[in-house]
Design a protein around this motif. Structure first.
Motif, mmCIF file in Angstrom:
data_model
loop_
_atom_site.group_PDB
_atom_site.id
_atom_site.type_symbol
_atom_site.label_atom_id
_atom_site.label_comp_id
_atom_site.label_asym_id
_atom_site.label_seq_id
_atom_site.Cartn_x
_atom_site.Cartn_y
_atom_site.Cartn_z
ATOM 1 N N ALA A 1 1.781 -9.530 3.513
ATOM 2 C CA ALA A 1 2.613 -10.213 4.502
ATOM 3 C C ALA A 1 2.533 -11.720 4.329
ATOM 4 O O ALA A 1 3.553 -12.409 4.308
ATOM 5 C CB ALA A 1 2.174 -9.812 5.918
ATOM 6 N N SER A 2 1.314 -12.217 4.165
ATOM 7 C CA SER A 2 1.179 -13.666 4.032
ATOM 8 C C SER A 2 1.712 -14.129 2.669
ATOM 9 O O SER A 2 2.291 -15.206 2.557
ATOM 10 C CB SER A 2 -0.281 -14.083 4.210
ATOM 11 O OG SER A 2 -1.114 -13.337 3.363
ATOM 12 N N HIS A 3 1.521 -13.280 1.680
ATOM 13 C CA HIS A 3 2.003 -13.635 0.346
ATOM 14 C C HIS A 3 3.523 -13.824 0.329
ATOM 15 O O HIS A 3 4.038 -14.838 -0.136
ATOM 16 C CB HIS A 3 1.597 -12.536 -0.649
ATOM 17 C CG HIS A 3 2.060 -12.785 -2.055
ATOM 18 N ND1 HIS A 3 3.174 -12.184 -2.580
ATOM 19 C CD2 HIS A 3 1.560 -13.577 -3.025
ATOM 20 C CE1 HIS A 3 3.336 -12.597 -3.829
ATOM 21 N NE2 HIS A 3 2.373 -13.436 -4.134
ATOM 22 N N PHE A 4 4.236 -12.857 0.888
ATOM 23 C CA PHE A 4 5.694 -12.957 0.877
ATOM 24 C C PHE A 4 6.168 -14.062 1.804
ATOM 25 O O PHE A 4 7.152 -14.728 1.528
ATOM 26 C CB PHE A 4 6.329 -11.620 1.257
ATOM 27 C CG PHE A 4 6.196 -10.601 0.175
ATOM 28 C CD1 PHE A 4 6.847 -10.783 -1.029
ATOM 29 C CD2 PHE A 4 5.416 -9.471 0.332
ATOM 30 C CE1 PHE A 4 6.713 -9.858 -2.055
ATOM 31 C CE2 PHE A 4 5.280 -8.539 -0.677
ATOM 32 C CZ PHE A 4 5.935 -8.742 -1.880
ATOM 33 N N ALA B 1 4.643 -16.802 2.260
ATOM 34 C CA ALA B 1 4.480 -18.042 1.519
ATOM 35 C C ALA B 1 5.630 -18.259 0.536
ATOM 36 O O ALA B 1 5.963 -19.386 0.183
ATOM 37 C CB ALA B 1 3.140 -18.024 0.773
ATOM 38 N N LEU B 2 6.236 -17.163 0.088
ATOM 39 C CA LEU B 2 7.359 -17.274 -0.841
ATOM 40 C C LEU B 2 8.668 -17.521 -0.101
ATOM 41 O O LEU B 2 9.739 -17.580 -0.712
ATOM 42 C CB LEU B 2 7.492 -15.993 -1.661
ATOM 43 C CG LEU B 2 6.406 -15.751 -2.710
ATOM 44 C CD1 LEU B 2 6.589 -14.376 -3.339
ATOM 45 C CD2 LEU B 2 6.463 -16.828 -3.782
ATOM 46 N N GLY B 3 8.579 -17.594 1.211
ATOM 47 C CA GLY B 3 9.796 -17.806 1.988
ATOM 48 C C GLY B 3 10.538 -16.515 2.276
ATOM 49 O O GLY B 3 11.717 -16.519 2.601
ATOM 50 N N ILE B 4 9.846 -15.399 2.135
ATOM 51 C CA ILE B 4 10.473 -14.113 2.431
ATOM 52 C C ILE B 4 9.909 -13.589 3.740
ATOM 53 O O ILE B 4 8.713 -13.323 3.843
ATOM 54 C CB ILE B 4 10.213 -13.107 1.291
ATOM 55 C CG1 ILE B 4 10.930 -13.585 0.022
ATOM 56 C CG2 ILE B 4 10.663 -11.715 1.688
ATOM 57 C CD1 ILE B 4 10.683 -12.710 -1.175
ATOM 58 N N GLU B 5 10.798 -13.483 4.720
ATOM 59 C CA GLU B 5 10.350 -13.027 6.029
ATOM 60 C C GLU B 5 10.243 -11.515 6.065
ATOM 61 O O GLU B 5 11.152 -10.809 5.626
ATOM 62 C CB GLU B 5 11.314 -13.510 7.114
ATOM 63 C CG GLU B 5 10.955 -14.883 7.621
ATOM 64 C CD GLU B 5 9.451 -15.058 7.810
ATOM 65 O OE1 GLU B 5 8.848 -14.188 8.454
ATOM 66 O OE2 GLU B 5 8.889 -16.054 7.310
ATOM 67 N N THR B 6 9.151 -11.017 6.569
ATOM 68 C CA THR B 6 8.933 -9.571 6.570
ATOM 69 C C THR B 6 8.743 -9.026 7.979
ATOM 70 O O THR B 6 8.274 -7.919 8.165
ATOM 71 C CB THR B 6 7.687 -9.216 5.747
ATOM 72 O OG1 THR B 6 6.599 -9.997 6.223
ATOM 73 C CG2 THR B 6 7.911 -9.511 4.287
ATOM 74 N N GLY B 7 9.091 -9.835 8.957
ATOM 75 C CA GLY B 7 9.004 -9.346 10.329
ATOM 76 C C GLY B 7 9.921 -8.151 10.516
ATOM 77 O O GLY B 7 11.020 -8.113 9.971
ATOM 78 N N ARG C 1 3.724 0.580 2.671
ATOM 79 C CA ARG C 1 3.461 -0.365 3.747
ATOM 80 C C ARG C 1 3.108 -1.722 3.157
ATOM 81 O O ARG C 1 2.632 -1.833 2.033
ATOM 82 C CB ARG C 1 2.307 0.103 4.626
ATOM 83 C CG ARG C 1 2.535 1.432 5.293
ATOM 84 C CD ARG C 1 1.505 1.674 6.389
ATOM 85 N NE ARG C 1 0.170 1.204 6.004
ATOM 86 C CZ ARG C 1 -0.695 1.890 5.272
ATOM 87 N NH1 ARG C 1 -0.364 3.083 4.808
ATOM 88 N NH2 ARG C 1 -1.876 1.404 4.991
ATOM 89 N N LEU C 2 3.332 -2.721 3.993
ATOM 90 C CA LEU C 2 2.970 -4.066 3.618
ATOM 91 C C LEU C 2 1.535 -4.279 4.066
ATOM 92 O O LEU C 2 1.188 -3.994 5.207
ATOM 93 C CB LEU C 2 3.910 -5.035 4.338
ATOM 94 C CG LEU C 2 3.992 -6.478 3.905
ATOM 95 C CD1 LEU C 2 4.476 -6.582 2.473
ATOM 96 C CD2 LEU C 2 4.957 -7.199 4.833
ATOM 97 N N SER C 3 0.685 -4.757 3.164
ATOM 98 C CA SER C 3 -0.692 -5.057 3.564
ATOM 99 C C SER C 3 -0.722 -6.425 4.234
ATOM 100 O O SER C 3 0.223 -7.206 4.094
ATOM 101 C CB SER C 3 -1.596 -5.056 2.336
ATOM 102 O OG SER C 3 -1.326 -6.208 1.564
ATOM 103 N N LEU D 1 0.853 -1.180 0.000
ATOM 104 C CA LEU D 1 0.000 0.000 0.000
ATOM 105 C C LEU D 1 0.888 1.228 0.000
ATOM 106 O O LEU D 1 1.797 1.332 0.821
ATOM 107 C CB LEU D 1 -0.892 0.005 1.241
ATOM 108 C CG LEU D 1 -1.757 -1.250 1.396
ATOM 109 C CD1 LEU D 1 -2.504 -1.220 2.715
ATOM 110 C CD2 LEU D 1 -2.710 -1.365 0.222
ATOM 111 N N ARG D 2 0.608 2.114 -0.925
ATOM 112 C CA ARG D 2 1.450 3.292 -1.011
ATOM 113 C C ARG D 2 0.761 4.506 -0.427
ATOM 114 O O ARG D 2 -0.396 4.775 -0.702
ATOM 115 C CB ARG D 2 1.797 3.575 -2.461
ATOM 116 C CG ARG D 2 2.554 4.872 -2.613
ATOM 117 C CD ARG D 2 3.294 4.906 -3.907
ATOM 118 N NE ARG D 2 4.387 5.839 -3.784
ATOM 119 C CZ ARG D 2 5.452 5.820 -4.545
ATOM 120 N NH1 ARG D 2 5.576 4.905 -5.459
ATOM 121 N NH2 ARG D 2 6.393 6.707 -4.395
#
Lengths: 224, 224
Positions: free
Chosen positions: B149-152, B154-160, B143-145, B136-137
């Motif tokens: 968050a769940s999408h990334f 699932a791709l194995g990209i941690e966004t914590g 920002r991460l929606s 979201l811009r």
DNA sequence: CGCATGGTTCGATCCTCATCGAAGCATTCC
DNA sequence: GGAATGCTTCGATGAGGATCGAACCATGCG
């Protein structure tokens, strides 16, 4: 060793104190004569002239001859943006003064950026214009909406596309670290602020100081 | 004459060819040793060492000592942004080559910017991620929606959010003149691209070259 | 410990470039 | 035309800084 754009050449042009002062002065947006710039930089006229021709060769300045006056100005918004970026780094890494001086505070609130308004006021204005859908943002492209066109027209600000220069553009603010409005519309709004005497340019500075009533008017028109 | 941030000091640091080459090399995002940078800049080791200490004093570099190796890296995204801005001006005012070379073309398509992907691919990716509301811009704040968050994830990209560094940030692209994605997420995506071998780093260049299948995979995951 | 490798410091050299005074052009005003 | 103003060019001076070889530290390896 590696070719590519000659960044050292550009950076070294800005890297001389006298030239940096000149460019800084030109960030005010108004074109200045060689003698004014010499004064600003604190060097003699011959020295200033030499610097100016270097900056011209480097493509950082434009020259407008009017009779026996020769007005030097920044070559464009991209150059202005680069200088803002350098200022941002210098601010960040520079010796952090324990407490920003009063002029610094004024600069943060509102200042001139090349030809348009920057600072907290300007950032708030763009936010509000986007909220009101007078402007539409699509990344760094900012467009004027139909309602925005009539709105600004009613304020006496012409937004017809005449020049190649875009009407709206986002410009990153080094003090707030968010965008404010550039482009011909941004320039026109600053013109109006000055013309209406809502604010005045601080002498020898980029700061823009609003009068109490001027601020009210500005907020009424642009931050409502 | 005028005080304020010492922009000449910063610019002059970039204004030396040897130092400019070093900084350019570091724009690749990986930290390099003094000898590598000396080679890159085409100067002797003592000379490089002197330059590096100046850049350190100027606050443009960070140093990480590991045993007898000392790795120099750019001090941060703001410094990288400044260098991109200077590159942009140098490109614009520089001698326009009649036809951009092949490496230039590759650079325009995809390259490394500090630690994330830049170029047409990166700009397209950010557009698409915003369209899909995974990001979201709000001005330069991205920002991460929740769905993102769940999408990334699932791709194995941690966004914590671990570090002080923002997860998402907009970074202006000098070739496309629009924003692409920076921040820890931008860095993580580049990591994935390399780890999955969708693309490889061009030797001694910032260019990132996708393989045919890698491009398909990338487009499937990020441009779908 | 002794050697190799990576890096910095020192000293001397050299060259670029910023600086200014004086002289030279150009434009305008009287 | 002549004087005044605004600016540039020329020439000489000087200082800062980029450069490298040699010597000097520090770390790691055998």
């Amino acid at each position: 060793m590696r070719e590519g754009p000659d960044i050292a050449r550009i950076a070294s042009l800005v890297g001389d104190p006298a030239r940096a002062n000149m460019l800084n002065a030109l960030m005010g947006g108004t074109a200045l004569t060689a003698s004014e710039l010499a004064l600003e930089a604190g060097v003699s006229l011959p020295t200033a002239s030499s610097h100016l021709s270097k900056l011209m060769d480097g493509g950082l300045l434009t020259l407008a001859s009017q009779g026996r006056h020769r007005y030097y100005g920044l070559a464009g918004a991209q150059v202005a943006g680069m200088i803002e970026a350098i200022i941002g780094v210098a601010e960040a890494v520079g010796p952090k003064r324990v407490r920003p001086g009063p002029r610094d505070a004024a600069m943060r609130v509102a200042r001139v950026c090349y030809d348009h308004l920057a600072g907290e006021q300007a950032v708030a204005m763009l936010d509000r214009l986007l909220d009101r859908k007078l402007l539409l943002r699509d990344d760094n492209q900012i467009r004027l909406s139909p309602s925005g066109a009539s709105h600004f027209s009613a304020l006496g600000i012409e937004t017809g596309v005449k020049a190649r220069r875009p009407v709206c553009r986002a410009c990153l603010d080094w003090s707030v670290r968010r965008s404010h409005l550039a482009g011909t519309l941004g320039a026109a709004i600053l013109d109006k602020i000055i013309a209406e005497k809502w604010a005045r340019r601080e002498k020898d500075s980029r700061a823009v100081v609003f009068s109490p009533t001027g601020r009210q008017e500005f907020e009424r028109v642009f931050l409502a």
